[in-house]
Design an enzyme around this catalytic site. Sequence first.
Site, short mmCIF file in Angstrom:
data_model
loop_
_atom_site.label_atom_id
_atom_site.label_comp_id
_atom_site.label_asym_id
_atom_site.label_seq_id
_atom_site.Cartn_x
_atom_site.Cartn_y
_atom_site.Cartn_z
CG ASP A 1 -2.05 -0.96 1.10
OD1 ASP A 1 -2.26 -1.48 -0.02
OD2 ASP A 1 -2.74 -1.21 2.10
CG ASP B 1 -12.51 -4.48 -3.30
OD1 ASP B 1 -11.61 -5.26 -3.67
OD2 ASP B 1 -12.30 -3.29 -3.01
#
Lengths: 251, 210
Positions: free
Chosen positions: A11, A130
């Site tokens: 990230d 997702d």
Amino acid sequence: MLTKRIIPCLDIKNGRTVKGVNFLDLRDAGNPVELAQFYAENGADELVFLDISATEEKRKTLANLVLHVAEKVNIPFTVGGGISSVEDVDVLLQCGADKVSINSSAVKRPELINELSAKFGSQCVVVAIDAKQVDGEWKVHLVGGKVATELNLFDWAKEVEKRGAGETLFTSMNNDGTKNGFANEALAKLSEDLNIPIIASGGAGRMQHFADTFKEGKADAALAASVFHFKEIAIPELKEFLNDEAILVRM
Amino acid sequence: MKSKEQKSSPVGGNKGGLVIINYGAGNIQSIKFAIQRLGFEAKLSDDPEEIQQADKVIFPGVGEASSAMKKLKATGLDQLIPELTQPVLGICLGMQLMCKHSEEGDTKGLGIFDVEVKRFSNQVKVPQIGWNQISNLQTELFQGIKEQEFMYLVHSFYAEKCDEMISETTYDVAYASALKKNNFFGVQFHPEKSSQAGERILDNFLNINI
């Protein structure tokens, strides 16, 4: 034979890695390039950089990072996070990214998948999905699982393939962060429904979970972040384990 | 960091250096960086004269065959490439375009390699993405590379096995993952993305003398 892939996910915020990586003997633990090099030298098959920053300079910072990663890292990498146009992708690929990953922007405007695969080839278009299981049905979610949509996971995945995605990265919001294993039932169904590679994401906690997602979930690749960053699992050991489980991996 | 082997000679020859053909099809930045990591510099060019004078030429390519071939024709590179006499290395789609014909977009290739490029069947996931093994390795391109070494591949089409094959890979079928004819080499895999073994193959190419 083609091997199963292990993919650490980094990230990124404002050009720096976000999650703690203090276990590593790096001069600068927040430097994504150093971390990427470490993983490349220690058995990672690919890397994913997910940019979660929301600043005005985001595009420029990300392009700059991609350029530095491409310069130093000798394995393939994917870049995702807020990519929404052909121009965005053009810049990132020119800087040396191998693939880009799109998510919300594809849900909002599915034609983007067609445009990207026509211009750059499906091999560099990863569509990330997702999804969360709500009352027995897998629904696609946006903004890291916060916003529900009416889209059914399997319908959307089939559409994504038809529109030209080269790969899909499925994150189960039910499993993400639990460390209880990947969503293997849904993954296996995706693998049956689709004829493009599936990357499993969300739920990695132990080495056995990776074996399970390759066997039961029929995943082609498995992505994880914290288990690698916090050294709960070292990739060379994971690969030894998978090899002993008769799963083909690059050693 | 593991220590790298010492480089023996500069890009064979000494005038035109290494040129990567830049025709707007592919991730050339990665190849350029991989060459840099080996201690060499590469020039990106679509200028016929510059390409002709190079000591070594890399012919990259990513994307769709027929549109890439159109780009080559627009600049006359389709005529120039088969005429080159220095070592040439085609990578991925570059290798496929050096073949006789591709099923992708029913594209007539440059005809350097006498082989047909076909699509994988739907018995397997297409594209093939990831690390697969190379075997039956031949020629100096694979010097120091062990049999069954892993290389990174991303492709939906493959060159059939043929006399010009210098490396074999199996996915759906056994196919040619590298080809050689005279001064022309082609690899289906991405050496620039295949870790240290891939860099060794690039290094071998840079040290080839014909």
